[in-house]
Design a protein around this motif. Structure first.
Motif, PDB file in Angstrom:
ATOM      1  N   THR A  62      15.052 -36.126  -7.962  1.00 20.57           N
ATOM      2  CA  THR A  62      15.728 -34.831  -7.985  1.00 20.57           C
ATOM      3  C   THR A  62      17.156 -34.980  -7.496  1.00 20.57           C
ATOM      4  O   THR A  62      17.392 -35.544  -6.418  1.00 20.57           O
ATOM      5  N   GLN A  63      18.096 -34.466  -8.281  1.00 20.61           N
ATOM      6  CA  GLN A  63      19.503 -34.538  -7.920  1.00 20.61           C
ATOM      7  C   GLN A  63      20.042 -33.150  -7.586  1.00 20.61           C
ATOM      8  O   GLN A  63      19.637 -32.156  -8.177  1.00 20.61           O
ATOM      9  N   SER A  64      21.005 -33.120  -6.661  1.00 15.09           N
ATOM     10  CA  SER A  64      21.708 -31.873  -6.384  1.00 15.09           C
ATOM     11  C   SER A  64      23.132 -32.166  -5.929  1.00 15.09           C
ATOM     12  O   SER A  64      23.378 -33.200  -5.287  1.00 15.09           O
ATOM     13  N   PRO A  65      24.099 -31.306  -6.293  1.00 11.75           N
ATOM     14  CA  PRO A  65      23.932 -30.180  -7.207  1.00 11.75           C
ATOM     15  C   PRO A  65      23.853 -30.656  -8.658  1.00 11.75           C
ATOM     16  O   PRO A  65      24.187 -31.799  -8.953  1.00 11.75           O
ATOM     17  N   ARG A  66      23.404 -29.819  -9.550  1.00  7.66           N
ATOM     18  CA  ARG A  66      23.357 -30.172 -10.969  1.00  7.66           C
ATOM     19  C   ARG A  66      24.719 -30.004 -11.631  1.00  7.66           C
ATOM     20  O   ARG A  66      25.047 -30.678 -12.597  1.00  7.66           O
ATOM     21  N   ASN A  67      25.500 -29.096 -11.097  1.00  2.00           N
ATOM     22  CA  ASN A  67      26.863 -28.873 -11.581  1.00  2.00           C
ATOM     23  C   ASN A  67      27.768 -28.656 -10.384  1.00  2.00           C
ATOM     24  O   ASN A  67      27.401 -27.953  -9.440  1.00  2.00           O
ATOM     25  N   VAL A 122      29.355 -37.371 -15.705  1.00  2.00           N
ATOM     26  CA  VAL A 122      27.968 -37.019 -15.406  1.00  2.00           C
ATOM     27  C   VAL A 122      27.366 -38.175 -14.613  1.00  2.00           C
ATOM     28  O   VAL A 122      27.445 -39.328 -15.036  1.00  2.00           O
ATOM     29  N   TYR A 123      26.785 -37.843 -13.469  1.00  2.00           N
ATOM     30  CA  TYR A 123      26.260 -38.860 -12.565  1.00  2.00           C
ATOM     31  C   TYR A 123      24.729 -38.809 -12.582  1.00  2.00           C
ATOM     32  O   TYR A 123      24.122 -37.737 -12.490  1.00  2.00           O
ATOM     33  N   PHE A 124      24.133 -39.986 -12.711  1.00  2.00           N
ATOM     34  CA  PHE A 124      22.673 -40.097 -12.727  1.00  2.00           C
ATOM     35  C   PHE A 124      22.204 -40.956 -11.559  1.00  2.00           C
ATOM     36  O   PHE A 124      22.760 -42.017 -11.288  1.00  2.00           O
ATOM     37  N   CYS A 125      21.157 -40.481 -10.917  1.00  2.00           N
ATOM     38  CA  CYS A 125      20.469 -41.240  -9.885  1.00  2.00           C
ATOM     39  C   CYS A 125      19.160 -41.754 -10.457  1.00  2.00           C
ATOM     40  O   CYS A 125      18.549 -41.103 -11.320  1.00  2.00           O
ATOM     41  N   ALA A 126      18.738 -42.920 -10.006  1.00  2.04           N
ATOM     42  CA  ALA A 126      17.473 -43.483 -10.468  1.00  2.04           C
ATOM     43  C   ALA A 126      16.789 -44.201  -9.318  1.00  2.04           C
ATOM     44  O   ALA A 126      17.442 -44.645  -8.370  1.00  2.04           O
ATOM     45  N   SER A 127      15.474 -44.317  -9.419  1.00  2.00           N
ATOM     46  CA  SER A 127      14.721 -45.133  -8.475  1.00  2.00           C
ATOM     47  C   SER A 127      13.889 -46.132  -9.245  1.00  2.00           C
ATOM     48  O   SER A 127      13.570 -45.928 -10.425  1.00  2.00           O
ATOM     49  N   GLY A 128      13.532 -47.236  -8.593  1.00  2.00           N
ATOM     50  CA  GLY A 128      12.732 -48.267  -9.237  1.00  2.00           C
ATOM     51  C   GLY A 128      12.416 -49.353  -8.241  1.00  2.00           C
ATOM     52  O   GLY A 128      12.943 -49.372  -7.133  1.00  2.00           O
ATOM     53  N   ASP A 129      11.541 -50.266  -8.623  1.00  2.00           N
ATOM     54  CA  ASP A 129      11.187 -51.386  -7.755  1.00  2.00           C
ATOM     55  C   ASP A 129      11.339 -52.688  -8.511  1.00  2.00           C
ATOM     56  O   ASP A 129      10.437 -53.500  -8.560  1.00  2.00           O
ATOM     57  N   LEU A 130      12.495 -52.895  -9.126  1.00  2.00           N
ATOM     58  CA  LEU A 130      12.740 -54.101  -9.897  1.00  2.00           C
ATOM     59  C   LEU A 130      12.583 -55.327  -9.030  1.00  2.00           C
ATOM     60  O   LEU A 130      13.049 -55.356  -7.895  1.00  2.00           O
ATOM     61  N   GLY A 131      11.907 -56.330  -9.582  1.00  2.00           N
ATOM     62  CA  GLY A 131      11.727 -57.568  -8.838  1.00  2.00           C
ATOM     63  C   GLY A 131      10.588 -57.507  -7.864  1.00  2.00           C
ATOM     64  O   GLY A 131      10.250 -58.503  -7.255  1.00  2.00           O
ATOM     65  N   GLY A 132       9.972 -56.326  -7.708  1.00  2.00           N
ATOM     66  CA  GLY A 132       8.860 -56.205  -6.777  1.00  2.00           C
ATOM     67  C   GLY A 132       7.530 -56.230  -7.486  1.00  2.00           C
ATOM     68  O   GLY A 132       7.419 -56.701  -8.610  1.00  2.00           O
ATOM     69  N   VAL A 133       6.520 -55.678  -6.874  1.00  2.00           N
ATOM     70  CA  VAL A 133       5.177 -55.745  -7.449  1.00  2.00           C
ATOM     71  C   VAL A 133       4.828 -54.496  -8.239  1.00  2.00           C
ATOM     72  O   VAL A 133       3.767 -54.439  -8.847  1.00  2.00           O
ATOM     73  N   ASN A 134       5.701 -53.491  -8.237  1.00  2.00           N
ATOM     74  CA  ASN A 134       5.404 -52.266  -8.974  1.00  2.00           C
ATOM     75  C   ASN A 134       5.834 -52.400 -10.431  1.00  2.00           C
ATOM     76  O   ASN A 134       6.214 -53.468 -10.879  1.00  2.00           O
ATOM     77  N   THR A 135       5.807 -51.281 -11.133  1.00  2.00           N
ATOM     78  CA  THR A 135       6.036 -51.350 -12.575  1.00  2.00           C
ATOM     79  C   THR A 135       7.419 -51.868 -12.922  1.00  2.00           C
ATOM     80  O   THR A 135       7.619 -52.481 -13.947  1.00  2.00           O
ATOM     81  N   GLY A 136       8.397 -51.544 -12.097  1.00  2.00           N
ATOM     82  CA  GLY A 136       9.739 -52.014 -12.367  1.00  2.00           C
ATOM     83  C   GLY A 136      10.559 -51.093 -13.236  1.00  2.00           C
ATOM     84  O   GLY A 136      11.732 -51.339 -13.449  1.00  2.00           O
ATOM     85  N   GLN A 137       9.972 -50.032 -13.779  1.00  2.00           N
ATOM     86  CA  GLN A 137      10.755 -49.090 -14.575  1.00  2.00           C
ATOM     87  C   GLN A 137      11.725 -48.334 -13.688  1.00  2.00           C
ATOM     88  O   GLN A 137      11.465 -48.112 -12.514  1.00  2.00           O
ATOM     89  N   LEU A 138      12.860 -47.934 -14.281  1.00  2.00           N
ATOM     90  CA  LEU A 138      13.746 -46.998 -13.618  1.00  2.00           C
ATOM     91  C   LEU A 138      13.326 -45.582 -14.003  1.00  2.00           C
ATOM     92  O   LEU A 138      13.017 -45.314 -15.162  1.00  2.00           O
ATOM     93  N   TYR A 139      13.344 -44.692 -13.017  1.00  2.00           N
ATOM     94  CA  TYR A 139      13.082 -43.279 -13.252  1.00  2.00           C
ATOM     95  C   TYR A 139      14.337 -42.510 -12.884  1.00  2.00           C
ATOM     96  O   TYR A 139      14.830 -42.639 -11.761  1.00  2.00           O
ATOM     97  N   PHE A 140      14.826 -41.717 -13.822  1.00  2.00           N
ATOM     98  CA  PHE A 140      16.097 -41.040 -13.647  1.00  2.00           C
ATOM     99  C   PHE A 140      15.927 -39.575 -13.271  1.00  2.00           C
ATOM    100  O   PHE A 140      14.962 -38.911 -13.674  1.00  2.00           O
ATOM    101  N   GLY A 141      16.905 -39.082 -12.506  1.00  2.00           N
ATOM    102  CA  GLY A 141      17.044 -37.657 -12.311  1.00  2.00           C
ATOM    103  C   GLY A 141      17.677 -37.022 -13.545  1.00  2.00           C
ATOM    104  O   GLY A 141      17.983 -37.697 -14.524  1.00  2.00           O
ATOM    105  N   GLU A 142      17.892 -35.708 -13.468  1.00  2.00           N
ATOM    106  CA  GLU A 142      18.384 -34.961 -14.614  1.00  2.00           C
ATOM    107  C   GLU A 142      19.898 -34.998 -14.770  1.00  2.00           C
ATOM    108  O   GLU A 142      20.434 -34.473 -15.730  1.00  2.00           O
ATOM    109  N   GLY A 143      20.578 -35.617 -13.813  1.00  2.00           N
ATOM    110  CA  GLY A 143      22.028 -35.741 -13.913  1.00  2.00           C
ATOM    111  C   GLY A 143      22.766 -34.641 -13.170  1.00  2.00           C
ATOM    112  O   GLY A 143      22.268 -33.526 -13.009  1.00  2.00           O
TER     113      GLY A 143
END
Lengths: 115, 107
Positions: free
Chosen positions: A5-10, A88-109
């Protein structure tokens, strides 16, 4: 379901002003990322973090600071905003290189306009 | 950017036809991700790949780390497939994006 979740959106800011973009993730991912998206450039990495207390420079860090006070939160700080930071700025989380899926999950910008 | 090159930059397809998008990497990519950015601007995960292939419905993706490229195949294109497709390569915990392929599916 992963949630970022990102804030503010605008946000409209004035040149020279301070802007803070916030990001919260409930995925318990170690890594978090801030990108900006501009026409013709795709997404470019500004800062990223490996965990609470960690911040690392990405490919275009100049003019930006980052803060990771906790596992869940990662902020992008523009101390002296300039019109060239309109984007437009996007935040993402992920666990690259670790034991989890490694996908990035993005906020709405977050759309930032600096006048 | 230059580290991840996507082709073509733009593409128009008739509904029901097939196509392939490609990414070439000049960095040593360990994993690849494909995203669709919809008209609202949301980034939707399509695939996360280690070297090999994955398939999901009408989409199929392959990643060849030795030859440094990845492909995304779209079969039987539908109107809702329209948007911008991004590939992204992981390299030492950083994820680098290409500049995208803008796809328009025509009725």
């Amino acid at each position: 379901e992963a949630a970022v979740t990102q804030s503010p959106r605008n946000k409209v800011a004035v040149t020279g002003g301070k802007v803070t973009l916030s990001c919260n993730q409930t995925n318990n991912h170690n890594n978090m990322y801030w990108y900006r998206q501009d026409t013709g450039h795709g997404l470019r990495l500004i800062h990223y973090s490996y965990g609470a207390g960690s911040t690392e420079k990405g490919d275009i860090p100049d003019g930006y600071k980052a803060s990771r006070p906790s596992q869940e939160n990662f902020s992008l700080i523009l101390e002296l905003a300039t019109p060239s930071q309109t984007s437009v700025y996007f935040c993402a989380s992920g666990d690259l290189g670790g034991v989890n899926t490694g996908q990035l999950y993005f906020g709405e910008g977050s759309k930032l306009t600096v006048l | 950017g230059d580290k991840v090159k996507q082709s073509p930059s733009a593409l128009s397809l008739q509904e029901g036809t097939n196509s392939a998008l490609r990414c070439n990497f000049s960095i040593a990519a360990t994993t690849v991700q494909w995203f669709l950015q919809n008209p609202r601007g949301s980034l939707i995960n399509l695939f996360y790949l280690v070297p090999g292939t994955k398939e999901n419905g009408r989409l199929k993706s392959a990643f060849d780390s030795k030859e440094s490229y990845s492909t995304l195949h779209i079969r039987d294109a539908q109107l809702e497939d329209s948007g911008t497709y991004f590939c992204a390569a992981e390299n030492t915990n950083k994820v680098v994006f290409g500049t995208g392929t803008r796809l328009q599916v025509l009725p």
